[in-house]
Design a protein around this motif. Structure first.
Motif, PDB file in Angstrom:
ATOM      1  N   VAL A 280       0.980  -1.044   0.012  1.00  0.00           N
ATOM      2  CA  VAL A 280      -0.010  -0.006   0.062  1.00  0.00           C
ATOM      3  C   VAL A 280       0.637   1.412  -0.011  1.00  0.00           C
ATOM      4  CG1 VAL A 280      -1.733   1.130   1.091  1.00  0.00           C
ATOM      5  CG2 VAL A 280      -1.821  -1.070   1.267  1.00  0.00           C
ATOM      6  N   ILE A 281       1.777   1.193   0.820  1.00  0.00           N
ATOM      7  CA  ILE A 281       2.718   2.503   0.722  1.00  0.00           C
ATOM      8  C   ILE A 281       3.466   2.610  -0.588  1.00  0.00           C
ATOM      9  CG2 ILE A 281       5.025   3.005   1.728  1.00  0.00           C
ATOM     10  CD1 ILE A 281       4.600   1.735   4.299  1.00  0.00           C
ATOM     11  N   GLY A 282       3.573   1.445  -1.356  1.00  0.00           N
ATOM     12  CA  GLY A 282       4.324   1.710  -2.657  1.00  0.00           C
ATOM     13  C   GLY A 282       3.408   2.481  -3.885  1.00  0.00           C
ATOM     14  N   GLY A 283       2.014   2.192  -3.251  1.00  0.00           N
ATOM     15  CA  GLY A 283       1.030   2.955  -4.252  1.00  0.00           C
ATOM     16  C   GLY A 283      -0.106   2.058  -4.638  1.00  0.00           C
ATOM     17  N   THR A 284       0.076   0.670  -4.737  1.00  0.00           N
ATOM     18  CA  THR A 284      -0.867  -0.223  -5.028  1.00  0.00           C
ATOM     19  C   THR A 284      -2.299   0.133  -4.546  1.00  0.00           C
ATOM     20  OG1 THR A 284       0.642  -1.874  -5.541  1.00  0.00           O
ATOM     21  CG2 THR A 284      -1.679  -2.659  -5.250  1.00  0.00           C
ATOM     22  N   SER A 285      -3.457   0.348  -5.176  1.00  0.00           N
ATOM     23  CA  SER A 285      -4.603   0.952  -4.449  1.00  0.00           C
ATOM     24  C   SER A 285      -5.181  -0.330  -3.632  1.00  0.00           C
ATOM     25  CB  SER A 285      -5.329   1.190  -5.623  1.00  0.00           C
ATOM     26  OG  SER A 285      -6.749   1.617  -5.183  1.00  0.00           O
ATOM     27  N   LEU A 286      -5.910  -0.242  -2.620  1.00  0.00           N
ATOM     28  CA  LEU A 286      -6.616  -0.917  -1.969  1.00  0.00           C
ATOM     29  C   LEU A 286      -8.232  -1.277  -2.666  1.00  0.00           C
ATOM     30  CD1 LEU A 286      -6.067   0.289   1.419  1.00  0.00           C
ATOM     31  CD2 LEU A 286      -5.516  -1.838   0.696  1.00  0.00           C
ATOM     32  N   PHE A 287      -8.427  -0.156  -3.681  1.00  0.00           N
ATOM     33  CA  PHE A 287      -9.567  -0.408  -4.271  1.00  0.00           C
ATOM     34  C   PHE A 287      -9.368  -1.023  -5.520  1.00  0.00           C
ATOM     35  CE2 PHE A 287      -9.464   3.364  -1.611  1.00  0.00           C
ATOM     36  CZ  PHE A 287     -10.898   3.356  -0.917  1.00  0.00           C
ATOM     37  N   GLY A 288      -8.310  -1.609  -5.890  1.00  0.00           N
ATOM     38  CA  GLY A 288      -7.983  -2.432  -7.194  1.00  0.00           C
ATOM     39  C   GLY A 288      -7.621  -1.731  -8.607  1.00  0.00           C
ATOM     40  N   GLY A 289      -7.298  -2.589  -9.392  1.00  0.00           N
ATOM     41  CA  GLY A 289      -7.187  -1.909 -10.623  1.00  0.00           C
ATOM     42  C   GLY A 289      -5.935  -1.143 -10.883  1.00  0.00           C
ATOM     43  N   LYS A 290      -4.974  -0.997  -9.986  1.00  0.00           N
ATOM     44  CA  LYS A 290      -3.879   0.097  -9.898  1.00  0.00           C
ATOM     45  C   LYS A 290      -2.842  -0.606  -9.318  1.00  0.00           C
ATOM     46  CE  LYS A 290      -2.292   4.214  -8.262  1.00  0.00           C
ATOM     47  NZ  LYS A 290      -2.491   5.313  -7.350  1.00  0.00           N
ATOM     48  N   GLY A 291      -1.645  -0.721  -9.859  1.00  0.00           N
ATOM     49  CA  GLY A 291      -0.355  -1.407  -9.112  1.00  0.00           C
ATOM     50  C   GLY A 291       0.795  -1.817 -10.042  1.00  0.00           C
ATOM     51  N   LYS A 292       1.844  -1.653  -9.479  1.00  0.00           N
ATOM     52  CA  LYS A 292       3.057  -1.834 -10.293  1.00  0.00           C
ATOM     53  C   LYS A 292       4.065  -2.798  -9.456  1.00  0.00           C
ATOM     54  CE  LYS A 292       2.842   1.612 -13.909  1.00  0.00           C
ATOM     55  NZ  LYS A 292       3.538   2.850 -14.405  1.00  0.00           N
ATOM     56  N   VAL A 293       5.124  -3.434  -9.840  1.00  0.00           N
ATOM     57  CA  VAL A 293       6.083  -3.992  -9.383  1.00  0.00           C
ATOM     58  C   VAL A 293       7.186  -3.055  -8.798  1.00  0.00           C
ATOM     59  CG1 VAL A 293       8.196  -5.552  -9.596  1.00  0.00           C
ATOM     60  CG2 VAL A 293       5.779  -6.199 -10.494  1.00  0.00           C
ATOM     61  N   ILE A 294       7.443  -2.062  -9.480  1.00  0.00           N
ATOM     62  CA  ILE A 294       8.387  -1.256  -9.062  1.00  0.00           C
ATOM     63  C   ILE A 294       7.969  -0.212  -7.952  1.00  0.00           C
ATOM     64  CG2 ILE A 294       7.450   0.678 -10.485  1.00  0.00           C
ATOM     65  CD1 ILE A 294      11.403   0.043  -9.626  1.00  0.00           C
ATOM     66  N   TRP A 295       6.689  -0.275  -7.771  1.00  0.00           N
ATOM     67  CA  TRP A 295       5.949   0.422  -6.744  1.00  0.00           C
ATOM     68  C   TRP A 295       5.950  -0.332  -5.265  1.00  0.00           C
ATOM     69  CZ3 TRP A 295       0.508   2.137  -9.077  1.00  0.00           C
ATOM     70  CH2 TRP A 295       0.524   3.151  -9.827  1.00  0.00           C
ATOM     71  N   THR A 296       5.864  -1.688  -5.657  1.00  0.00           N
ATOM     72  CA  THR A 296       6.182  -2.677  -4.270  1.00  0.00           C
ATOM     73  C   THR A 296       7.533  -2.568  -3.916  1.00  0.00           C
ATOM     74  OG1 THR A 296       4.242  -3.896  -5.330  1.00  0.00           O
ATOM     75  CG2 THR A 296       5.848  -4.672  -3.819  1.00  0.00           C
ATOM     76  N   VAL A 297       8.455  -2.297  -4.767  1.00  0.00           N
ATOM     77  CA  VAL A 297       9.707  -2.324  -4.442  1.00  0.00           C
ATOM     78  C   VAL A 297      10.181  -1.257  -3.642  1.00  0.00           C
ATOM     79  CG1 VAL A 297      12.387  -2.393  -5.440  1.00  0.00           C
ATOM     80  CG2 VAL A 297      10.496  -3.611  -6.483  1.00  0.00           C
ATOM     81  N   PHE A 298       9.533   0.050  -4.102  1.00  0.00           N
ATOM     82  CA  PHE A 298      10.004   1.256  -3.317  1.00  0.00           C
ATOM     83  C   PHE A 298       9.236   0.959  -1.860  1.00  0.00           C
ATOM     84  CE2 PHE A 298      10.197   3.663  -7.638  1.00  0.00           C
ATOM     85  CZ  PHE A 298      11.390   3.085  -7.649  1.00  0.00           C
ATOM     86  N   GLY A 299       8.110   0.530  -1.817  1.00  0.00           N
ATOM     87  CA  GLY A 299       7.238   0.454  -0.564  1.00  0.00           C
ATOM     88  C   GLY A 299       7.980  -0.454   0.470  1.00  0.00           C
ATOM     89  N   VAL A 300       8.565  -1.685   0.006  1.00  0.00           N
ATOM     90  CA  VAL A 300       9.322  -2.505   0.741  1.00  0.00           C
ATOM     91  C   VAL A 300      10.631  -1.816   1.306  1.00  0.00           C
ATOM     92  CG1 VAL A 300      10.665  -4.582   0.732  1.00  0.00           C
ATOM     93  CG2 VAL A 300       8.301  -4.553  -0.248  1.00  0.00           C
ATOM     94  N   LEU A 301      11.237  -1.208   0.330  1.00  0.00           N
ATOM     95  CA  LEU A 301      12.456  -0.538   0.707  1.00  0.00           C
ATOM     96  C   LEU A 301      12.017   0.446   1.886  1.00  0.00           C
ATOM     97  CD1 LEU A 301      15.508   0.623   0.413  1.00  0.00           C
ATOM     98  CD2 LEU A 301      14.669   1.897  -1.399  1.00  0.00           C
ATOM     99  N   PHE A 302      11.372   1.347   1.725  1.00  0.00           N
ATOM    100  CA  PHE A 302      10.725   2.551   2.593  1.00  0.00           C
ATOM    101  C   PHE A 302      10.474   1.664   4.096  1.00  0.00           C
ATOM    102  CE2 PHE A 302       7.559   5.673   4.414  1.00  0.00           C
ATOM    103  CZ  PHE A 302       8.832   6.691   4.561  1.00  0.00           C
ATOM    104  N   LEU A 303       9.787   0.785   3.988  1.00  0.00           N
ATOM    105  CA  LEU A 303       9.232  -0.069   5.518  1.00  0.00           C
ATOM    106  C   LEU A 303      10.395  -0.675   5.934  1.00  0.00           C
ATOM    107  CD1 LEU A 303       6.564  -0.164   6.458  1.00  0.00           C
ATOM    108  CD2 LEU A 303       6.396  -2.456   5.825  1.00  0.00           C
ATOM    109  N   VAL A 304      11.409  -1.252   5.220  1.00  0.00           N
ATOM    110  CA  VAL A 304      12.619  -1.988   5.851  1.00  0.00           C
ATOM    111  C   VAL A 304      13.374  -0.845   6.235  1.00  0.00           C
ATOM    112  CG1 VAL A 304      14.526  -3.421   5.427  1.00  0.00           C
ATOM    113  CG2 VAL A 304      12.400  -4.265   4.511  1.00  0.00           C
ATOM    114  N   LEU A 305      13.614   0.350   5.431  1.00  0.00           N
ATOM    115  CA  LEU A 305      14.343   1.351   6.246  1.00  0.00           C
ATOM    116  C   LEU A 305      14.083   1.819   7.342  1.00  0.00           C
ATOM    117  CD1 LEU A 305      16.762   3.238   5.046  1.00  0.00           C
ATOM    118  CD2 LEU A 305      15.223   4.681   3.879  1.00  0.00           C
ATOM    119  N   ILE A 306      12.505   2.124   7.508  1.00  0.00           N
ATOM    120  CA  ILE A 306      12.187   2.820   8.581  1.00  0.00           C
ATOM    121  C   ILE A 306      12.601   1.657   9.980  1.00  0.00           C
ATOM    122  CG2 ILE A 306       9.917   3.037  10.063  1.00  0.00           C
ATOM    123  CD1 ILE A 306       8.732   4.334   7.504  1.00  0.00           C
TER     124      ILE A 306
END
Length: 345
Positions: A280-306
């Motif tokens: 979700v942090i990466g930008g994939t929508s909880l409402f569906g229809g939107k999401g990319k692998v690169i967004w998930t990579v960024f979201g994982v990086l941000f959460l692990v960094l924190i």
């Protein structure tokens, strides 16, 4: 006079509109989370100087890989406007199933084929649970939340029972070196876990971006009724999404188990918040229809960094959960703002 005032008001409206567009472009940018990662690192340098060391970033990379793999599956499910809470139970169950097959202490198999057979069994178990989830949702018309909540409880308990049946301790250890090497060895200077995660990410990206299945997944997430009328096999697409999620959770379990060098029924117990939060942090929508692998990579990086910086600061587990939960809540609110009020999908 009136003409000049009207022109002036129009110019003011245009200027205000351009400011809003500029602000929205920043908020909606797919690189926003990456920029936040850089900003967060710079802000934390005075408090945690170790954050710029190679050793810390190696640890961040190591922590990212298995989490990224399971998040890839969650990304697929969220794209179809679903959710998979069973991934943690899949990680736990496949860990002990695989360990029971290849353990050198009275395992089901021995020799060079034990580890490959165990990993194949882990992937099959993950796919089977994903298929069960998908079948219950599509054929029995049950909500994804309730189905996956029930399966995570059932299979989480099954993992504990399975361990007690196969071991006198709380875990299954003495795994072969061939398998353990996945978690602690390199190939041409690159950790094997990194190679596995990168290959998985490239495959998922290829499926989402360049295949008809990817188009079906986005179409189902946008509007399942419209997708059905357009000829998309909605039920099959949903089932495939959950099967892929189960297999990717099992693949993550392989990496986690190899790193821990033991099969344990509590392996994925505490990462559900991280899995959903990172996507979700990466930008994939909880409402569906939107999401990319690169967004998930960024979201994982941000959460692990924190998570890493808070641990370096000596923060308690309670504080870490509160801060991570707040960040995830903010990401969910931003997703709601973009989807419902800005109309961005």
């Amino acid at each position: 006079m009136l003409v000049s005032q009207a022109v002036s008001r129009k110019a003011e409206r245009e200027a205000s509109r351009s400011k809003w567009k500029a602000a929205a472009s920043v908020v909606l940018s797919e690189y926003l989370v990456l920029a936040l990662c850089v900003l967060y690192t710079l802000v934390m340098i005075p408090f945690v100087p170790e954050i710029v060391t190679v050793e810390v970033w190696q640890n961040i990379l190591s922590d990212m890989m298995p989490l990224l793999i399971v998040c890839l599956g969650q990304t697929i499910v969220l794209i179809i406007a679903g959710i998979d809470l069973s991934v943690t139970a899949i990680i736990s169950l496949t860990s002990v199933v695989g360990a029971s097959i290849m353990t050198q202490s009275d395992g089901y198999l021995s020799g060079p084929l034990a580890a490959p057979a165990a990993m194949a069994a882990m992937l099959l178990v993950g796919a089977a649970i994903g298929l069960l989830n998908g079948f219950s949702i599509t054929r029995l018309n049950m909500p994804a939340f309730m189905v996956t909540l029930a399966t995570t409880t059932f299979f989480g308990g099954s993992a504990i029972w399975f361990t007690t049946f196969h071991s006198t301790t709380t875990s299954i250890y003495d795994l072969p070196d061939m398998f353990i090497s996945i978690g602690d060895r390199d190939l041409a200077g690159v950790p094997i876990a990194v190679i596995i995660a990168v290959i998985a990410a490239l495959i998922v990206h290829g499926v989402l971006a360049y295949t008809i299945l990817g188009r079906w997944l986005y179409a189902v997430g946008e509007n399942p009724r419209t997708a059905y009328v357009s000829g998309v096999p909605v039920r099959t697409t949903i089932m495939v999404a959950f099967v892929l999620s189960g297999m990717l959770a099992a693949l993550a379990s392989i990496v986690y188990t190899a790193r821990l060098q033991t099969g344990t029924p509590i392996l994925g117990e505490r990462i559900l918040l991280d899995v959903i939060g990172a996507v979700v942090i990466g930008g994939t929508s909880l409402f569906g229809g939107k999401g990319k692998v690169i967004w998930t990579v960024f979201g994982v990086l941000f959460l692990v960094l924190i998570d890493t910086t808070l641990k370096l600061l000596g923060a308690s587990l309670f504080v870490i959960y509160v801060i991570k939960g707040s960040v995830i809540l903010a990401a969910a609110l931003l997703d709601t703002l973009r989807t419902r009020y800005l109309g961005v999908r």
